[in-house]
Design a protein around this motif. Sequence first.
Motif, PDB file in Angstrom:
ATOM      1  N   THR A  94       0.862  -1.170   0.000  1.00 26.66           N
ATOM      2  CA  THR A  94       0.000   0.000   0.000  1.00 26.66           C
ATOM      3  C   THR A  94       0.900   1.221   0.000  1.00 26.66           C
ATOM      4  O   THR A  94       1.806   1.326   0.815  1.00 26.66           O
ATOM      5  CB  THR A  94      -0.886   0.003   1.264  1.00 26.66           C
ATOM      6  OG1 THR A  94      -1.652  -1.194   1.269  1.00 26.66           O
ATOM      7  CG2 THR A  94      -1.798   1.188   1.308  1.00 26.66           C
ATOM      8  N   SER A  95       0.664   2.131  -0.912  1.00 28.84           N
ATOM      9  CA  SER A  95       1.501   3.309  -1.028  1.00 28.84           C
ATOM     10  C   SER A  95       1.118   4.333   0.038  1.00 28.84           C
ATOM     11  O   SER A  95       0.041   4.907   0.000  1.00 28.84           O
ATOM     12  CB  SER A  95       1.343   3.909  -2.427  1.00 28.84           C
ATOM     13  OG  SER A  95       2.108   5.084  -2.521  1.00 28.84           O
ATOM     14  N   ALA A 103       2.874   7.582   2.457  1.00 38.00           N
ATOM     15  CA  ALA A 103       4.008   8.466   2.694  1.00 38.00           C
ATOM     16  C   ALA A 103       3.546   9.616   3.573  1.00 38.00           C
ATOM     17  O   ALA A 103       2.444  10.129   3.415  1.00 38.00           O
ATOM     18  CB  ALA A 103       4.568   8.987   1.378  1.00 38.00           C
ATOM     19  N   ASP A 163      10.850   5.854   4.739  1.00 34.21           N
ATOM     20  CA  ASP A 163      10.176   5.085   3.693  1.00 34.21           C
ATOM     21  C   ASP A 163       9.201   4.138   4.378  1.00 34.21           C
ATOM     22  O   ASP A 163       9.553   3.482   5.359  1.00 34.21           O
ATOM     23  CB  ASP A 163      11.182   4.275   2.864  1.00 34.21           C
ATOM     24  CG  ASP A 163      12.128   5.165   2.080  1.00 34.21           C
ATOM     25  OD1 ASP A 163      11.707   6.253   1.647  1.00 34.21           O
ATOM     26  OD2 ASP A 163      13.303   4.782   1.930  1.00 34.21           O
ATOM     27  N   ASP A 197       6.549   0.943   3.861  1.00 33.82           N
ATOM     28  CA  ASP A 197       6.144  -0.181   3.014  1.00 33.82           C
ATOM     29  C   ASP A 197       5.123  -1.009   3.791  1.00 33.82           C
ATOM     30  O   ASP A 197       5.477  -1.667   4.763  1.00 33.82           O
ATOM     31  CB  ASP A 197       7.365  -1.024   2.646  1.00 33.82           C
ATOM     32  CG  ASP A 197       7.008  -2.224   1.793  1.00 33.82           C
ATOM     33  OD1 ASP A 197       5.950  -2.220   1.142  1.00 33.82           O
ATOM     34  OD2 ASP A 197       7.793  -3.193   1.782  1.00 33.82           O
TER      35      ASP A 197
END
Length: 144
Positions: A25-26, A28, A140, A142
């Motif tokens: 799943t993106s 950020a 990052d 993830d």
Amino acid sequence: MQYKRLLSGAACCIFSLFAQGAMATSLACPESVPATSISLNAVPAGWTPYIGSQLYLSAAAPIDGAPERRGQLVPSGERKKKGHTALSYRLEGRYPDGKWLQCSYGAHGEVTLSRRMDDSVSLCEFTYRKGRKAGQNEIDIDCR
């Protein structure tokens, strides 16, 4: 021969569905919170508030439920390599109030931004690297 093609086609479709379920799943966190979006209200009489700069991202983690619940989770694993640290979180089990991503800003996480994650997420890894600004981390994320 046609039976083999049909079976092969069905296998491709089924594999594709499983692969989508395991896809990351993106997510950020914004790099910073602009100074113009921060305000101080009800300051003591005679004092003038001033916010001189933006707040930079310092931490991120999944939480159990909305931010006001303060549902901080403990990482299930940690790996350190030269220049970065990776924290992993297993998100299995029940989360009746949802799984949320919390992004913290400022040297001690004085400000947070949070958003609900998809209920199907069962594992997240957060990789930290020191940022260019004091107290800043590049992170990052993830999740799958």
